[in-house]
Scaffold this active site. Sequence first.
Site, short mmCIF file in Angstrom:
data_model
loop_
_atom_site.label_atom_id
_atom_site.label_comp_id
_atom_site.label_asym_id
_atom_site.label_seq_id
_atom_site.Cartn_x
_atom_site.Cartn_y
_atom_site.Cartn_z
N SER A 9 47.46 -7.49 -97.47
CA SER A 9 48.63 -8.22 -97.46
C SER A 9 48.04 -9.46 -98.14
O SER A 9 49.06 -10.34 -98.56
CB SER A 9 49.25 -8.54 -96.09
N GLY A 41 51.91 -8.46 -90.56
CA GLY A 41 51.60 -8.08 -89.15
C GLY A 41 52.89 -8.64 -88.48
O GLY A 41 53.07 -8.00 -86.96
N CYS A 72 43.37 -3.25 -94.67
CA CYS A 72 44.53 -3.87 -93.66
C CYS A 72 44.72 -3.03 -92.66
O CYS A 72 45.06 -1.84 -92.75
CB CYS A 72 45.80 -4.04 -94.64
N ASN A 73 44.61 -3.42 -91.45
CA ASN A 73 44.65 -2.64 -90.26
C ASN A 73 46.05 -2.43 -90.02
O ASN A 73 46.41 -1.46 -89.68
CB ASN A 73 44.17 -3.52 -88.89
N CYS A 189 41.77 -7.53 -87.29
CA CYS A 189 42.55 -7.56 -88.58
C CYS A 189 41.80 -8.41 -89.67
O CYS A 189 41.00 -9.04 -89.41
CB CYS A 189 43.57 -8.82 -88.28
N THR A 190 41.64 -7.78 -90.75
CA THR A 190 40.74 -8.18 -91.67
C THR A 190 40.61 -9.40 -92.34
O THR A 190 39.87 -10.00 -93.09
CB THR A 190 40.85 -7.29 -93.29
N HIS A 191 41.79 -10.21 -91.97
CA HIS A 191 41.73 -11.88 -92.05
C HIS A 191 40.82 -12.38 -91.17
O HIS A 191 40.06 -13.42 -91.35
CB HIS A 191 42.97 -12.34 -92.03
N1 DGL Z 1 44.97 -8.24 -92.87
C1 DGL Z 1 45.85 -7.56 -92.15
C2 DGL Z 1 45.16 -6.75 -91.10
O1 DGL Z 1 44.14 -6.30 -91.28
C3 DGL Z 1 47.23 -8.05 -92.02
C4 DGL Z 1 47.45 -9.43 -91.79
C5 DGL Z 1 48.79 -9.92 -91.96
O2 DGL Z 1 49.11 -9.74 -93.03
O3 DGL Z 1 49.68 -10.01 -90.89
O4 DGL Z 1 45.93 -6.54 -90.05
#
Ligand code: DGL
Length: 270
Positions: A9, A41, A72-73, A189-191
Amino acid sequence: MKTIGVFDSGVGGLSVLRALLAEIPEAQFFYVADSAFAPYGERSAQAVVDRSQRMAAYLLQHHTVDALVVACNTATAMAVDELRRMYPHLPIVGVEPALKTAASLSRTGHIGVLATRGTLDSERFAQLRGRVEASTPRIHFSCQPCDGLADAIERADPSTTQLLCERYLQAVQALKEPAQPIDTLVLGCTHYPFAAPVLSELCGPGVALVETGLPVARRTRAVLGLDATGHRSADAAAGLRLFSTGDPAALTLAAQRWLCTSASASHLVC
Ligand code: DGL
């Protein structure tokens, strides 16, 4: 040379790309940050499926990738099955919260899981949790949806990131069932790996943070049928193209900061 498409995302998937670049240095990478539509998310499942389909179609049609990494999870939870149905011959690697790894590391048996609301509410996550709990019954997962945290990281807003990390960790620690403190925290979450310094500081040295970049990179190497680790040419930016549906300057800066690359991002209308 293998070409690998990666999307998220936004900038969060760079935490997976960092591991991919280290593990498969000889590949050509195309990374798309769907920042104009972040965060995923807190969107509906249908909206995330729709955006994931667009990201996959762009990477396949314009870059003829050999494999796709859904970094992205949330998109994995909501859309990876549909993508695999649409592209049955394309190796597709998704990202899931590392519950199994965390269960094998935990001594207290109490594990915190930080993830988006979309991931935690998904059927796929419920199944994963059920499988891990069934195989390791002494484990308890305290799952906390982190509304706004990916967005704060996306906007490179350190004060909101700090505030939300404090709030969500307090919520996880406050869960008194079971009584033992958490000793393992899953970054689902990858962020969130980009908030790891803040989370580590708040949790203290007794809590291990678990992320998924390395296993995803190893899995990608395996599905491409590559054996020994290869070598990247002297210019790391040569094997990397970055695209953002939002502000490309923000992705360029994030990539400089987190990947130490000079690659600059282009704007993508998709
Ligand atoms: N980085 C994403 C994840 O791993 C999504 C974060 C988002 O856009 O809410 O879930």
